[in-house]
Design a protein around this motif. Structure first.
Motif, PDB file in Angstrom:
ATOM      1  N   VAL A   1      49.121  40.005  37.735  1.00  0.00           N
ATOM      2  CA  VAL A   1      48.695  40.853  36.621  1.00  0.00           C
ATOM      3  C   VAL A   1      47.381  40.328  36.043  1.00  0.00           C
ATOM      4  CG1 VAL A   1      51.093  41.455  36.070  1.00  0.00           C
ATOM      5  CG2 VAL A   1      49.993  39.563  34.860  1.00  0.00           C
ATOM      6  N   SER A   2      46.710  41.149  35.278  1.00  0.00           N
ATOM      7  CA  SER A   2      45.482  40.721  34.609  1.00  0.00           C
ATOM      8  C   SER A   2      45.823  39.814  33.427  1.00  0.00           C
ATOM      9  CB  SER A   2      44.700  41.942  34.110  1.00  0.00           C
ATOM     10  OG  SER A   2      45.391  42.550  33.022  1.00  0.00           O
ATOM     11  N   GLU A   3      44.827  39.116  32.938  1.00  0.00           N
ATOM     12  CA  GLU A   3      45.030  38.273  31.750  1.00  0.00           C
ATOM     13  C   GLU A   3      45.512  39.122  30.571  1.00  0.00           C
ATOM     14  OE1 GLU A   3      44.876  35.002  31.272  1.00  0.00           O
ATOM     15  OE2 GLU A   3      44.153  34.427  33.252  1.00  0.00           O
ATOM     16  N   GLU A   4      44.905  40.286  30.402  1.00  0.00           N
ATOM     17  CA  GLU A   4      45.291  41.180  29.299  1.00  0.00           C
ATOM     18  C   GLU A   4      46.731  41.660  29.456  1.00  0.00           C
ATOM     19  OE1 GLU A   4      44.128  45.662  28.159  1.00  0.00           O
ATOM     20  OE2 GLU A   4      42.448  44.253  28.065  1.00  0.00           O
ATOM     21  N   ASP A   5      47.112  42.046  30.674  1.00  0.00           N
ATOM     22  CA  ASP A   5      48.484  42.493  30.906  1.00  0.00           C
ATOM     23  C   ASP A   5      49.473  41.348  30.697  1.00  0.00           C
ATOM     24  OD1 ASP A   5      47.808  45.141  31.447  1.00  0.00           O
ATOM     25  OD2 ASP A   5      47.600  44.777  33.594  1.00  0.00           O
ATOM     26  N   PHE A   6      49.077  40.132  31.089  1.00  0.00           N
ATOM     27  CA  PHE A   6      49.944  38.976  30.870  1.00  0.00           C
ATOM     28  C   PHE A   6      50.252  38.822  29.384  1.00  0.00           C
ATOM     29  CE2 PHE A   6      51.116  34.612  30.101  1.00  0.00           C
ATOM     30  CZ  PHE A   6      51.944  34.305  31.168  1.00  0.00           C
TER      31      PHE A   6
ATOM     32  N   GLY B   1      45.053  29.928  35.938  1.00  0.00           N
ATOM     33  CA  GLY B   1      45.556  31.141  35.296  1.00  0.00           C
ATOM     34  C   GLY B   1      46.767  30.836  34.431  1.00  0.00           C
ATOM     35  N   ARG B   2      47.605  31.826  34.266  1.00  0.00           N
ATOM     36  CA  ARG B   2      48.850  31.649  33.515  1.00  0.00           C
ATOM     37  C   ARG B   2      49.989  32.271  34.310  1.00  0.00           C
ATOM     38  NH1 ARG B   2      47.924  34.367  27.909  1.00  0.00           N
ATOM     39  NH2 ARG B   2      46.679  35.791  29.184  1.00  0.00           N
TER      40      ARG B   2
ATOM     41  N   THR C   1      48.645  35.343  36.711  1.00  0.00           N
ATOM     42  CA  THR C   1      47.314  35.922  36.582  1.00  0.00           C
ATOM     43  C   THR C   1      46.365  35.475  37.697  1.00  0.00           C
ATOM     44  OG1 THR C   1      46.541  34.164  35.108  1.00  0.00           O
ATOM     45  CG2 THR C   1      47.515  36.127  34.071  1.00  0.00           C
ATOM     46  N   ARG C   2      46.774  34.512  38.504  1.00  0.00           N
ATOM     47  CA  ARG C   2      45.981  34.058  39.647  1.00  0.00           C
ATOM     48  C   ARG C   2      46.909  33.870  40.840  1.00  0.00           C
ATOM     49  NH1 ARG C   2      42.501  34.811  36.421  1.00  0.00           N
ATOM     50  NH2 ARG C   2      40.846  33.461  35.684  1.00  0.00           N
TER      51      ARG C   2
END
Length: 128
Positions: free
Chosen positions: A66-71, A103-104, A120-121
């Protein structure tokens, strides 16, 4: 040659509940009925097709990039719903997230014990 992942069947004790849980946590559209399944649509035409079974569930692992924002939204929904979460697959770091590959990531379980993960990665990307 082109090979793309299209769908998989996810067994659940209650397909509506499990599909609804996943869609809600990931912030996806409401699951849709298709034949005897309840489907959760992901990007690139991929679906997770939930089926109710009365047999014992063998928990599986499903990871979502997922994207950082979605996370941020996923993690906020996990916390708001008081869903237990971990930073690692061994569940030795409860109520934490990881920062693998720059990432996270977070692990959590669905109502039937399937072990879900949002990252996120991609693993091995070293943040690239």
């Amino acid at each position: 040659m082109t090979v793309a992942f299209n769908h998989t069947i996810v067994y659940a004790t209650d397909k509506q509940r499990s599909a609804g849980f996943l869609a809600s946590v990931l912030g996806l559209p409401a699951p849709q009925a298709m034949w005897s399944f309840v489907t959760v649509a992901l990007d690139h035409g991929v679906t997770l097709d939930f089926a109710t079974t009365d047999r014992p569930i063998s928990p599986q692992h499903y990871a979502f990039l997922v994207s950082e924002e979605d996370f941020d939204g996923i993690f906020a929904r996990i916390q708001a719903e008081n869903v237990a979460y971990w930073a690692d697959p061994g569940r030795s770091r409860p109520q934490q997230i990881n920062h693998n590959d720059g990432g996270r990531g977070v692990y959590f379980a669905d109502p039937d014990g399937h072990f879900l993960e949002a990252i996120t990665r991609p693993y091995g990307s070293d943040g690239a």
